[in-house]
Design an enzyme around this catalytic site. Structure first.
Site, PDB file in Angstrom:
ATOM      1  CD  GLU A   1      -5.955  -1.878  -1.356  1.00  0.00           C
ATOM      2  OE1 GLU A   1      -5.847  -3.123  -1.314  1.00  0.00           O
ATOM      3  OE2 GLU A   1      -4.994  -1.104  -1.185  1.00  0.00           O
TER       4      GLU A   1
ATOM      5  CD  GLU B   1      -4.981  10.585   0.487  1.00  0.00           C
ATOM      6  OE1 GLU B   1      -5.583   9.491   0.415  1.00  0.00           O
ATOM      7  OE2 GLU B   1      -3.801  10.728   0.149  1.00  0.00           O
TER       8      GLU B   1
ATOM      9  CG  ASN C   1      -6.443   2.407   1.917  1.00  0.00           C
ATOM     10  OD1 ASN C   1      -6.592   2.419   3.126  1.00  0.00           O
ATOM     11  ND2 ASN C   1      -5.565   1.624   1.311  1.00  0.00           N
TER      12      ASN C   1
HETATM   13  N1  THU Z   1      -3.512   5.230  -0.996  1.00  0.00           N
HETATM   14  C1  THU Z   1      -4.252   6.128  -0.310  1.00  0.00           C
HETATM   15  O1  THU Z   1      -5.328   5.818   0.195  1.00  0.00           O
HETATM   16  N2  THU Z   1      -3.762   7.390  -0.171  1.00  0.00           N
HETATM   17  C2  THU Z   1      -2.514   7.773  -0.561  1.00  0.00           C
HETATM   18  O2  THU Z   1      -2.138   8.911  -0.332  1.00  0.00           O
HETATM   19  C3  THU Z   1      -1.638   6.827  -1.250  1.00  0.00           C
HETATM   20  C4  THU Z   1      -2.255   5.546  -1.654  1.00  0.00           C
HETATM   21  C5  THU Z   1      -3.998   3.848  -1.075  1.00  0.00           C
HETATM   22  C6  THU Z   1      -4.478   3.369  -2.411  1.00  0.00           C
HETATM   23  C7  THU Z   1      -4.316   1.874  -2.271  1.00  0.00           C
HETATM   24  O3  THU Z   1      -5.438   1.346  -1.587  1.00  0.00           O
HETATM   25  C8  THU Z   1      -3.115   1.728  -1.361  1.00  0.00           C
HETATM   26  O4  THU Z   1      -2.965   2.972  -0.707  1.00  0.00           O
HETATM   27  C9  THU Z   1      -1.829   1.354  -2.068  1.00  0.00           C
HETATM   28  O5  THU Z   1      -1.559   2.222  -3.105  1.00  0.00           O
END
Ligand code: THU
Length: 160
Positions: free
Chosen positions: A64, A75, A62
């Protein structure tokens, strides 16, 4: 009027050792992929590892952004990287592992709706099921196809 219900099937494992070697390897890659997480706002580090039909593993994490909606889940970062770099190679299995402040979650994180919709798109593109493995330290869930995470997928303008 008819009452209709869906039966959603998945397997639950209490240890990675119960899983087949391909899954074990993919889970190790998803755990490792968390290193690439850029999550200074949530401190929720998510790693994803996507197995392609030629054996290639594409990792994602992820990312941000201070403008929150500009970030991307692990994903989708893996699937979009694979879609961009290996456009003709089917996606077979996707493992996802999440840590909260550096500690692997006991129960697996569940992919958001947007990620499920993207999984559905690639499953349709390649015409074969994508298996999804959600990794937690206490339990691991394995789904055989995207429909088991996303019933009534939007993949045409009508539903039968
Ligand atoms: N996030 C993901 O990368 N995948 C998931 O399945 C759930 C949420 C990330 C998005 C954000 O950077 C952090 O987790 C908190 O929501």
């Amino acid at each position: 009027m008819a009452e209709v219900s869906f039966n959603i099937h998945y397997e639950e494992f209490s240890s990675v050792k119960e899983m087949d070697p391909i899954d074990q390897n993919l889970i190790a890659a998803a755990l490792d992929a968390r290193k690439g997480s850029y999550s200074p706002y949530s401190h929720f580090q998510v790693g994803a590892a996507l197995l392609l039909a030629d054996g290639t593993i594409v990792k994602g994490a992820n990312q941000e952004n201070i403008a929150y909606p500009s970030g991307l889940c692990a994903e989708r970062s893996a699937m979009f990287a694979a879609g961009a770099n290996y456009p003709d190679t089917p996606m077979l299995r996707l493992a996802i592992a999440a840590s909260d402040h550096g500690v692997l979650c006991e129960s697996p994180a569940s992919p958001c709706g947007a990620c499920r919709q993207v999984m559905a798109e690639y499953q349709k593109k390649f015409g074969q099921p994508i298996q999804i493995i959600l990794v937690g330290s206490k339990r691991i869930r394995k789904f055989q196809k995207v429909e088991d995470l996303l019933p009534f997928i939007f993949d045409s303008l009508t539903i039968d």
